[in-house]
Design a protein around this motif. Structure first.
Motif, PDB file in Angstrom:
ATOM      1  N   PRO A 166      -9.302   9.246   8.094  1.00 37.15           N
ATOM      2  CA  PRO A 166      -9.208   7.868   8.469  1.00 37.15           C
ATOM      3  C   PRO A 166      -7.845   7.447   7.760  1.00 37.15           C
ATOM      4  O   PRO A 166      -7.481   7.938   6.527  1.00 37.15           O
ATOM      5  CB  PRO A 166     -10.602   7.154   7.890  1.00 37.15           C
ATOM      6  N   VAL A 167      -7.480   6.468   8.311  1.00 32.49           N
ATOM      7  CA  VAL A 167      -6.147   5.959   7.675  1.00 32.49           C
ATOM      8  C   VAL A 167      -6.467   4.579   7.171  1.00 32.49           C
ATOM      9  O   VAL A 167      -7.067   3.591   7.753  1.00 32.49           O
ATOM     10  CB  VAL A 167      -4.863   5.928   8.972  1.00 32.49           C
ATOM     11  N   THR A 168      -5.619   4.140   6.181  1.00 33.14           N
ATOM     12  CA  THR A 168      -5.691   2.486   5.459  1.00 33.14           C
ATOM     13  C   THR A 168      -4.454   2.203   5.565  1.00 33.14           C
ATOM     14  O   THR A 168      -3.371   2.921   4.890  1.00 33.14           O
ATOM     15  CB  THR A 168      -6.591   2.788   4.133  1.00 33.14           C
ATOM     16  N   SER A 169      -4.020   0.980   6.176  1.00 38.38           N
ATOM     17  CA  SER A 169      -2.843   0.525   6.167  1.00 38.38           C
ATOM     18  C   SER A 169      -2.879  -1.207   5.605  1.00 38.38           C
ATOM     19  O   SER A 169      -3.937  -1.439   6.004  1.00 38.38           O
ATOM     20  CB  SER A 169      -1.820   0.807   7.399  1.00 38.38           C
ATOM     21  N   TYR A 170      -1.787  -1.566   5.340  1.00 32.51           N
ATOM     22  CA  TYR A 170      -1.687  -2.977   5.220  1.00 32.51           C
ATOM     23  C   TYR A 170      -0.733  -3.442   6.232  1.00 32.51           C
ATOM     24  O   TYR A 170       0.534  -3.426   5.882  1.00 32.51           O
ATOM     25  CB  TYR A 170      -1.618  -3.243   3.786  1.00 32.51           C
ATOM     26  N   GLY A 171      -1.137  -4.260   7.078  1.00 24.67           N
ATOM     27  CA  GLY A 171      -0.230  -5.041   7.908  1.00 24.67           C
ATOM     28  C   GLY A 171       0.000  -6.367   7.654  1.00 24.67           C
ATOM     29  O   GLY A 171      -0.758  -7.070   6.902  1.00 24.67           O
ATOM     30  N   TYR A 172       1.077  -7.060   8.141  1.00 26.79           N
ATOM     31  CA  TYR A 172       1.297  -8.630   7.680  1.00 26.79           C
ATOM     32  C   TYR A 172       1.721  -9.104   8.757  1.00 26.79           C
ATOM     33  O   TYR A 172       2.555  -8.616   9.660  1.00 26.79           O
ATOM     34  CB  TYR A 172       2.223  -8.365   6.612  1.00 26.79           C
ATOM     35  N   GLY A 209       0.845  -1.313   0.204  1.00 27.96           N
ATOM     36  CA  GLY A 209       0.042   0.112   0.024  1.00 27.96           C
ATOM     37  C   GLY A 209       0.832   1.395   0.101  1.00 27.96           C
ATOM     38  O   GLY A 209       2.275   1.130   0.185  1.00 27.96           O
ATOM     39  N   PRO A 210       0.080   2.291  -0.038  1.00 23.49           N
ATOM     40  CA  PRO A 210       1.093   3.751   0.009  1.00 23.49           C
ATOM     41  C   PRO A 210       1.589   3.773   1.381  1.00 23.49           C
ATOM     42  O   PRO A 210       1.465   3.405   2.293  1.00 23.49           O
ATOM     43  CB  PRO A 210      -0.312   4.618  -0.100  1.00 23.49           C
ATOM     44  N   PHE A 211       2.960   4.776   1.161  1.00 15.93           N
ATOM     45  CA  PHE A 211       3.431   5.285   2.644  1.00 15.93           C
ATOM     46  C   PHE A 211       2.644   6.025   3.257  1.00 15.93           C
ATOM     47  O   PHE A 211       1.920   6.664   3.025  1.00 15.93           O
ATOM     48  CB  PHE A 211       4.590   5.889   2.143  1.00 15.93           C
ATOM     49  N   LEU A 212       2.733   5.966   4.711  1.00 15.60           N
ATOM     50  CA  LEU A 212       2.048   6.462   5.389  1.00 15.60           C
ATOM     51  C   LEU A 212       2.766   7.593   6.018  1.00 15.60           C
ATOM     52  O   LEU A 212       3.899   7.806   6.364  1.00 15.60           O
ATOM     53  CB  LEU A 212       1.694   5.553   6.742  1.00 15.60           C
ATOM     54  N   SER A 213       1.792   8.954   6.433  1.00 17.08           N
ATOM     55  CA  SER A 213       2.495  10.114   6.670  1.00 17.08           C
ATOM     56  C   SER A 213       2.542   9.868   8.040  1.00 17.08           C
ATOM     57  O   SER A 213       2.085   9.128   9.024  1.00 17.08           O
ATOM     58  CB  SER A 213       1.473  11.299   6.457  1.00 17.08           C
TER      59      SER A 213
END
Length: 160
Positions: free
Chosen positions: A76-82, A18-22
């Protein structure tokens, strides 16, 4: 080509989806979610020089959507954890390789803070108090019946 001398040692500097998070997005993420975003970063995997080694990395990717409270005034924040599981396989006569197997899971984990109304608290408090009184009543009733039975046996002279 002699693959027994091949060294597949490696360092994973960064792996993300996913995109880099600020920086403000990182502040919104709960700590256990932030830890899963870059779980494989800066890890090294070494091979034994005398035995062919295969490095396998199994990665399960989950999408997280975090909705902060409206008072924070943050999007809201969208992240991809693994989650990653790594194995080293050492086998004579096998070609050394590095395998990265990943699954992007078809689920979304939503984190959202909801305030509970005051009447929910009062209802739960009354339920707890009512449960305590019910258990106390059942216990008192059983004790009364048990003691009554013992008294009747004593009156009849069958207590022993």
């Amino acid at each position: 080509f002699n693959w027994e001398t091949m060294d597949v040692s490696h360092i994973v500097n960064h792996l993300s989806f996913g995109p880099f998070l600020s920086e403000s997005a990182w502040m919104v993420l709960p700590p256990h979610i932030a830890a899963s975003v870059g779980a494989l970063d800066d890890r090294s995997f070494t091979s034994d020089q005398h035995v062919p080694t295969t490095h396998e990395h199994y990665v399960k990717v989950v999408r997280h959507e975090v909705t902060p409270p409206s008072s924070w005034k943050v999007d809201p924040v969208t992240s991809y954890g693994y989650v990653v599981h790594s194995n080293n396989i050492q086998k004579e006569g096998e070609v050394p390789t590095v395998r990265l197997n990943y699954d992007i899971l078809p689920i979304v984990v939503n984190f959202q803070e909801k305030k509970q109304a005051f009447y929910h608290f009062i209802t739960q408090l009354c339920a707890i108090i009512g449960g305590v009184f019910t258990v106390a009543g059942i216990t008192a009733s059983l004790m009364d019946k048990g003691l009554g039975a013992i008294r009747r046996k004593q009156e009849l002279g069958k207590l022993g």
